[in-house]
Design a protein around this motif. Structure first.
Motif, PDB file in Angstrom:
ATOM      1  N   ARG A 120      -7.366   3.414  -2.610  1.00 48.14           N
ATOM      2  CA  ARG A 120      -7.387   3.119  -1.181  1.00 48.14           C
ATOM      3  C   ARG A 120      -8.676   3.635  -0.561  1.00 48.14           C
ATOM      4  NH1 ARG A 120      -2.836   4.799   2.448  1.00 48.14           N
ATOM      5  NH2 ARG A 120      -3.815   6.815   2.069  1.00 48.14           N
ATOM      6  N   SER A 122      -9.008   4.598   2.372  1.00 47.23           N
ATOM      7  CA  SER A 122      -8.651   5.766   3.182  1.00 47.23           C
ATOM      8  C   SER A 122      -8.726   7.069   2.395  1.00 47.23           C
ATOM      9  CB  SER A 122      -7.233   5.604   3.753  1.00 47.23           C
ATOM     10  OG  SER A 122      -7.172   4.540   4.671  1.00 47.23           O
ATOM     11  N   ASP A 123      -8.612   6.991   1.063  1.00 45.21           N
ATOM     12  CA  ASP A 123      -8.630   8.192   0.239  1.00 45.21           C
ATOM     13  C   ASP A 123     -10.039   8.664  -0.113  1.00 45.21           C
ATOM     14  OD1 ASP A 123      -5.875   8.249   0.217  1.00 45.21           O
ATOM     15  OD2 ASP A 123      -5.706   7.135  -1.666  1.00 45.21           O
ATOM     16  N   GLY A 154     -10.110   0.950   5.706  1.00 49.40           N
ATOM     17  CA  GLY A 154      -9.311   2.155   5.618  1.00 49.40           C
ATOM     18  C   GLY A 154      -8.923   2.637   7.008  1.00 49.40           C
ATOM     19  N   ARG A 181      -3.649  -4.685   5.699  1.00 47.87           N
ATOM     20  CA  ARG A 181      -3.061  -3.361   5.471  1.00 47.87           C
ATOM     21  C   ARG A 181      -3.302  -2.952   4.035  1.00 47.87           C
ATOM     22  NH1 ARG A 181       2.127  -1.567   4.013  1.00 47.87           N
ATOM     23  NH2 ARG A 181       2.966  -3.693   4.041  1.00 47.87           N
ATOM     24  N   GLU A 182      -3.575  -1.684   3.811  1.00 46.44           N
ATOM     25  CA  GLU A 182      -3.812  -1.182   2.465  1.00 46.44           C
ATOM     26  C   GLU A 182      -2.516  -1.168   1.665  1.00 46.44           C
ATOM     27  OE1 GLU A 182      -7.254   2.038   2.276  1.00 46.44           O
ATOM     28  OE2 GLU A 182      -5.825   2.569   3.837  1.00 46.44           O
ATOM     29  N   LYS A 184      -1.154  -1.370  -2.737  1.00 49.35           N
ATOM     30  CA  LYS A 184      -1.593  -1.302  -4.129  1.00 49.35           C
ATOM     31  C   LYS A 184      -1.896  -2.709  -4.656  1.00 49.35           C
ATOM     32  CE  LYS A 184       1.057   2.822  -5.415  1.00 49.35           C
ATOM     33  NZ  LYS A 184       2.149   3.345  -6.288  1.00 49.35           N
ATOM     34  N   HIS A 186      -3.930  -4.860  -3.536  1.00 48.63           N
ATOM     35  CA  HIS A 186      -4.397  -5.803  -2.512  1.00 48.63           C
ATOM     36  C   HIS A 186      -3.505  -7.054  -2.519  1.00 48.63           C
ATOM     37  CE1 HIS A 186      -7.415  -2.826  -2.979  1.00 48.63           C
ATOM     38  NE2 HIS A 186      -8.019  -3.411  -4.005  1.00 48.63           N
TER      39      HIS A 186
END
Length: 313
Positions: A120, A122-123, A154, A181-182, A184, A186
């Motif tokens: 992700r 975001s990570d 993200g 939206r994120e 797994k 995609h």
């Protein structure tokens, strides 16, 4: 996006090299970096291989393999680029380290798009200076041939960066979609995973052989899916009533099929062995390199035909 002249490529494996070849074919300068031993030689070999098909598909004005440069020092390689396509290993720690290293040396307006298929944004993005310009730009392999790119923001990615990234990919001939939206895998990989699970289940349950499952897709719905997606194909199947008619009349049978689908959740040794043996049988008398080459040759013809078909969405 006409201010983008030079692309930075981080990671020069199969995906990174394919991206590099595509950007070069679209007339950009490319500055690549990879710490692996012999990375530059391997990169140039892969680009030269991909260039053969790209040349058949048509090169942009000014396109040249001579516009590729390489520097093992990632900071130096990225110092003067206008857009970065990151293709490093699928590890959060490595990607965070890369972002922390390169962002002090690049302009604040340079977008960093990651090709990651499982991590992700975001990570990793808060390891960068200005994390709002870090976005996912996930290609479908191989990027130099397949148009799809999935763009995902993200938690800290700005809407403007998402829009700029989508527009950039579209401007260079990619079919960029916005994943809102994120999740797994995609979108495309999740759809593939659903099909893969049922394919392995059908073989494991003795319903069909590996070769027959492959034929069921490649000589059946796969031909339509190469032209239109699942929703539009259903819509056309419904005639004048469209997709609403299909759901009304075929909804109950489809629901019963859903309830009966395989529920495999892991690749057991038996399932793996069945697939390997099935592929060996299917390939008997065929060279896998020849199969791959013929696939790519037909693919570029199909892409050319799709490009001419203005009414296909």
């Amino acid at each position: 996006m006409n201010t983008i002249r030079k692309i930075g490529i981080i990671g020069c494996g199969v995906i990174g090299a394919s991206w590099a070849a595509y950007f070069l074919a679209r007339g950009f300068d490319v500055s690549a970096t990879d710490p692996a031993p012999d990375a530059e030689r391997t990169l140039r070999q892969l680009v030269a291989r991909d260039w053969i098909l790209l040349s058949k598909m048509g090169l942009s004005p000014g396109a040249s393999m001579d516009r590729l440069s390489f520097n093992a020092d990632s900071v130096a390689a990225m110092a003067d680029v206008d857009f970065i396509q990151e293709n490093g290993p699928e590890r959060v720690d490595i990607k965070r380290t890369l972002l922390a290293e390169i962002t002090p040396a690049i302009r604040e307006d340079v977008i960093i798009a990651s090709s990651t298929s499982g991590i992700r944004i975001s990570d990793i993005q808060n390891a960068a200076i200005r994390p709002e310009r870090v976005v996912l730009g996930h290609p479908f392999n191989p990027p130099h041939l397949i148009p799809l790119v999935e763009v995902v923001g993200g938690k800290e990615t700005s809407p403007q960066v998402i829009e700029r990234t989508l527009q950039f990919y579209r401007d260079i001939g990619k079919k960029a979609i916005h994943v809102r939206r994120e999740v797994k895998g995609h979108v495309a990989n999740r759809l593939q995973a659903a099909l893969f699970r049922e394919a392995f289940s059908l073989v494991h349950e003795g319903v069909a052989s590996v070769a027959d499952v492959d034929a069921a897709i490649s000589h059946g719905p796969g031909l339509r899916w190469a032209l239109l997606g699942p929703f539009m194909n259903l819509n056309l199947s419904g005639g004048s009533g469209g997709i609403a008619h299909v759901i009304d009349h075929l909804g109950p049978p489809i629901e019963s099929w859903w309830a009966d689908l395989g529920t495999l959740s892991s690749f057991t040794p038996d399932i793996k062995a069945e697939a390997v043996a099935g592929i060996e049988d299917e390939l008997e008398g065929h060279d896998v390199a020849d199969v791959e080459n013929q696939r790519d040759a037909v693919l570029i013809q199909l892409l050319a035909l799709k490009h001419k078909a203005a009414d296909l969405p």
